[in-house]
Design an enzyme around this catalytic site. Structure first.
Site, PDB file in Angstrom:
ATOM      1  N   ASP A  50       0.791  -1.229   0.000  1.00 29.84           N
ATOM      2  CA  ASP A  50       0.000   0.000   0.000  1.00 29.84           C
ATOM      3  C   ASP A  50       0.823   1.280   0.000  1.00 29.84           C
ATOM      4  OD1 ASP A  50      -2.562  -1.098  -0.221  1.00 29.84           O
ATOM      5  OD2 ASP A  50      -2.717  -1.457   1.916  1.00 29.84           O
TER       6      ASP A  50
ATOM      7  N   TYR B 226     -10.071  -0.142   2.756  1.00 26.74           N
ATOM      8  CA  TYR B 226      -9.509  -0.259   4.103  1.00 26.74           C
ATOM      9  C   TYR B 226      -9.085   1.091   4.659  1.00 26.74           C
ATOM     10  CZ  TYR B 226      -8.934  -4.787   6.325  1.00 26.74           C
ATOM     11  OH  TYR B 226      -9.144  -5.932   7.040  1.00 26.74           O
TER      12      TYR B 226
END
Lengths: 639, 639
Positions: A282, A370
């Site tokens: 990420d 998320y």
């Protein structure tokens, strides 16, 4: 940043280019350490990662003169982070493809209701070589803001993100229904069910304002701490030059030169065609800071918080402001910093307790579904706690099943948990790797393994056994590749062997793991090699300006040759050197019904804790709370 | 309790006796579960442990009729908890011994400045057989309240606690100086150095009062939770009948029938004569609740806390009130219960966050030097967090050394850390074992091991490997003797196989370990056998009224034949039965200078977390904070 923008434009001289990262170049560490307030600043430069004509560029731009230096980047595999502009524009690519449109219509979904999100494809070899790809996954946004719960399962649109051309459409799920919208929305005004409200709100109140100041926009001073706090598009938040006051001498003492989240690894555990590639990095693929969106006052951070903006560069190099990206607040959670009651046996009734107050710097990165809350918490006793909280929305897989009685006994075919009708929460992990350039009382430090092991008394005591401490200084990097073991434990100290206390203990900080997880993937599997920082929980490397990103500078479609494991395997000397500590925090996530449709926060973290750094308890003389000094509060008029 | 007192007095008919424990007898579980409000209560009885004529008595006293039943206790080794009265009176025993007085004077200490504290001797065989002993260790109280920092090292006065007769004086430390008083006091008004005070206090404020009520003195109702909260002289706090509201149906659902700290084990790691025996069992030897002294409002618990008193029995059986033993408060620490920002890509700018509010029930046990803060924290999302915080004073060993340069290279001879001049903080561990009688939606439950393991795709995917979930229901107790392993992990669920959700998952709660430690002592060493509950981190036993104290009913000088390990080794069936989960939380403590003269709080704990218990996120509909509803606060007039 404006100046850098002009220089970049001139460098590319009319050619099309995209700026993937534009930040201040990390200055020479020695120059920073030598610099004193009042002296002229070292010449400032920008570090730029750009892309033009399918080529990665790594540039340094002088912020005074505007000169541009190009660095060789051709030898490193992979690509820079996606820009927000690329992500936004590639979302529309599928819709110009007739096959795609046919596929969607065949699933009974109106094209006007479809949103496709670009996911990184990972790297598995031939298929990802030679071109920069995204894999788009599509959802229907009909009747819910929580479209993640309505996947058009099995449709993956492989797209070249340099050209926005669709390369391939994978279609594996046409027998799978679109899960229902009902019960998925989480917005206050839209979701079903009565709102639950406690009648008497409980609040952190500090009517006199904060005890911290922010000088020169980024220098935070609070209680006995000072540190530099900087938003970063890749790392999120960078803490620099953290120093703590010694209560004995009043001097500010170095603790950490720099600390930040270096990389994340989020592998999903479904090997099927529409899922196997989901092995996200990420920070390096998306930008942990780039996706840190404005915080919601009162709910993301308490009422006494102050907010800090970030200035980031758009893909054309122009600067823009990301407001409220970081909040800073003093936390008091009702706990004691220390306490003791002396039992009145000894004639003295003593009861002393002190409130525990800390300073939190927080950001939240929302990587599509998320949300990662990252807290750097500074305690008055010298401890730094780093906490990562996971919340937001679990990415789900569409399925035909509506009840587990339809599934084979072991449920292995689901690769997860049936969360609701036609929805599987797929098992996955989260790993966050932290770069912690500890400079304990100066930059030359050693890594000390304080091993606890069983020892035998061999008849010299009524006791058979006890636990013995065996201290070993790591000589080279391989001595400091650490796997945590509950039954073969150690403490892990970064010490300054040159700074001893009055009684002769070296000044140190220890890293204290809390709950964590270790990767179970095969070490030779491509995703694991690219994220080899999860092979150990702790690593120590000699400081090296170019070793900042533990999954590689160009993480996107990287092949795994530029990682912490590769650097550390050089096995360089690390004793009494300027060293960097790396810690990987992990979570296994087997989803459960409670994660649907939005996931209650789950947290873990680790501490950096002073160990023989102070001569004594540094909060010994903290004041207790007394009633007359606390705020005077009343119920709001509206209640 | 008064009634029980009378019955006991009558039972012993004029003989001398001591009451070591007098509590309500644990009623029959089935009778409790069947009972409904409005029905007559089952007949109440008191459970009494007493001692008379060097014999242990286990009695049941009918609280209506006063009838006394004596149970056979002769077959169990060990003795009951020391009473406070015994501890106080045995402190004076050494001073009637001329050898002792000579020894003290020879160390240059005035007898008027000496305080001796009674420590349990452990059990190592012959020397501790046949009589009930304490080992008194002495300190000078001159010039400091923190006399623990001034040990008269090496003097151990072995005393028969039934007679207060000195049995033996161990004298091993006459070459060791008494450490200095300077810098040891921690009291606000006495300690040296300026008081550190943040100018703007930060407080948890709730001017409208708590959202919880306490009915019938012990029944706590807050948000979606209700539970019974009871002080206990041995366990500290007992939580019973914890139930949580299901937001779908409004029904209160069973979670836990009973939970409490069953035993503690605190072994010190110094095998020398004055130290080897220090292997304390703080609940069974001293009484975790008996030593839970009144809390300090504002500093032990925040301003919005309410307090609960305990009624305990003195050693003659008379009741007395221990005020403010427990506090209850709502905690808000500035965190979010859940949150999500939807990236504006999809055309919707959504940002939703909800405050995380919980209810804490806290007590603090001060076992001589050490303070244990035990928090049971109930979250609105159904999670129960149990946290133990260690603070207070580290027990130290006197030494000749004042600098590490006087010590051999490895420092092993210290068995700890040189904390200050002539003071060693001895390495030790803390283990706290929790009894958790989970009744998830009723009493018949199973223990499910959700094992996470590496799986291979064998060429069926571009991925080589993934992580697979393999679920196994424990059939018998030995299947549930669990050692935690980072690289071979599992989730541990207590499920109700008879209660499935709409989608077919069994209702469950999982135990989620956080940072912990495992005992390194030899399994056949006497202290380890007596505290064999530390052989595993998790155990599951069938419910059995007599199996409550994991180190044995009579822990004091016990031989280890009445422990959780022994019970569990019977390997009884536990599938779809009324089962009890046991979790052992551990800490290794290598002291450091910062622990001197009083130790900053260190915490860890574990969660009991709903897993497929609710149909969806139970806090989905919690309200966000809005400015107009929060308290209105101002700086106090005194500021």
């Amino acid at each position: 940043m404006d100046r850098a923008h002009g220089a970049i434009k001139a460098f590319f001289a009319g050619k099309a280019y995209g700026v993937h990262s534009l930040v201040l170049e990390e200055p020479d560490k020695e120059a920073v350490r030598r610099w004193r307030r009042g002296q002229p600043l070292p010449l400032r430069k920008a570090s730029v990662i750009a892309r033009a004509a399918r080529t990665n560029y790594v540039l340094t731009v002088g912020l005074e003169g505007g000169e541009v230096t190009q660095h060789d980047a051709a030898h490193i595999s992979g690509y820079p982070m996606l820009t927000l502009e690329e992500m936004e524009s590639v979302m529309y690519a599928p819709f110009s493809n007739a096959d795609f449109n046919r596929t969607i219509l065949s699933r009974g979904v109106d094209l006007a209701d479809v949103a496709c999100l670009p996911f990184s494809p990972g790297w598995f070899g031939e298929a990802e070589n030679g071109r920069r790809l995204v894999k788009l996954e599509c959802f229907t946004i009909k009747d819910t803001a929580n479209f993640y719960m309505r996947p058009i399962e099995g449709v993956i649109v492989v797209t070249d993100v340099d050209t926005n051309q669709v390369v391939e459409i994978v279609e594996k799920g046409n027998h799978i229904p679109i899960p229902k919208a009902e019960g998925t929305d989480y917005r206050l005004d839209v979701a079903n069910g009565a709102v639950i409200k406690l009648k008497s709100p409980v609040s952190i109140e500090q009517p006199n304002g904060p005890n911290f100041v922010i000088e020169e926009e980024h220098l935070v001073k609070w209680a006995n701490w000072e540190f530099h706090l900087k938003p970063d598009p890749r790392a999120g938040v960078v803490i620099s030059l953290a120093k703590v006051r010694d209560p004995e001498t009043g001097a500010m003492r170095d603790v950490m030169y720099q600390g930040f989240s270096s990389e994340l690894f989020v592998p999903y555990m479904d090997p099927e065609e529409a899922w196997y590639f989901k092995t996200y990095m990420d920070a390096g693929e998306y930008g942990f800071g780039l996706h840190a969106l404005p915080l919601e006052p009162l709910n993301d951070c308490p009422r006494n918080a102050k907010y800090m903006d970030a200035v980031f560069a758009a893909s054309d190099g122009t600067p823009y402001v990301r407001s409220n990206m970081i909040c800073l607040f003093e936390r008091y959670a009702g706990d004691a910093a220390w306490r003791h009651t002396e039992n009145p046996f000894t004639g003295q009734m003593i009861r002393e307790a002190r409130p525990k107050i800390s300073l939190v710097a927080r950001m939240v990165a929302s990587l599509a579904n998320y949300d990662y809350v990252v807290d750097w918490e500074f305690h008055a006793d010298g401890l730094i706690n780093v906490k990562v909280s996971l919340t937001g929305i679990v990415i789900v897989k569409g399925t035909n099943y509506v009840n587990m009685n339809q599934v084979n006994e072991d449920g292995a075919e689901l690769y997860g948990t049936l969360l609701s009708d036609n929805i599987v929460g797929v098992v996955h992990d989260h790993y966050i790797n932290f770069y912690l350039d500890m400079d304990v009382d100066g930059s030359d430090n050693s890594f000390l393994n304080v091993h606890l092991q069983r020892a035998y008394t061999n008849g010299k005591s009524p006791r058979k056994s006890f636990m013995k401490v065996n201290k070993t200084v790591a000589k080279t990097e391989k001595d400091a590749q650490i796997k945590l073991k509950l039954t073969d434990p150690s403490e892990f100290h970064v010490i300054n062997p040159n700074k001893k206390s009055r009684v002769g203990n070296p000044a140190g900080y220890k890293v204290v793991p809390a709950g964590t997880a270790a990767s179970l993937l095969d070490p030779t599997d491509a995703p694991q090699m690219r994220n080899a920082f999860t092979n150990n929980q702790i690593w120590v490397t000699p400081y090296n300006r170019s070793e900042r990103w533990s999954g590689g500078l160009f993480a996107y479609q990287s092949h795994g040759e530029d990682t912490l494991q590769v650097w550390s395997d050089r096995d360089r000397p690390i004793e009494n050197k300027d060293i960097v500590l790396w810690y990987t925090l992990g979570f296994h996530h087997v989803p459960c019904q409670e994660d649907y449709p939005i996931m209650p926060t789950v947290s873990s973290g680790f501490d950096l804790k002073p160990v023989n750094f102070f001569l004594r308890n540094p909060v010994l003389r903290i004041a207790p709370y007394v009633e007359s000094e606390l705020p005077v509060c009343k119920t709001p008029a509206s209640a």
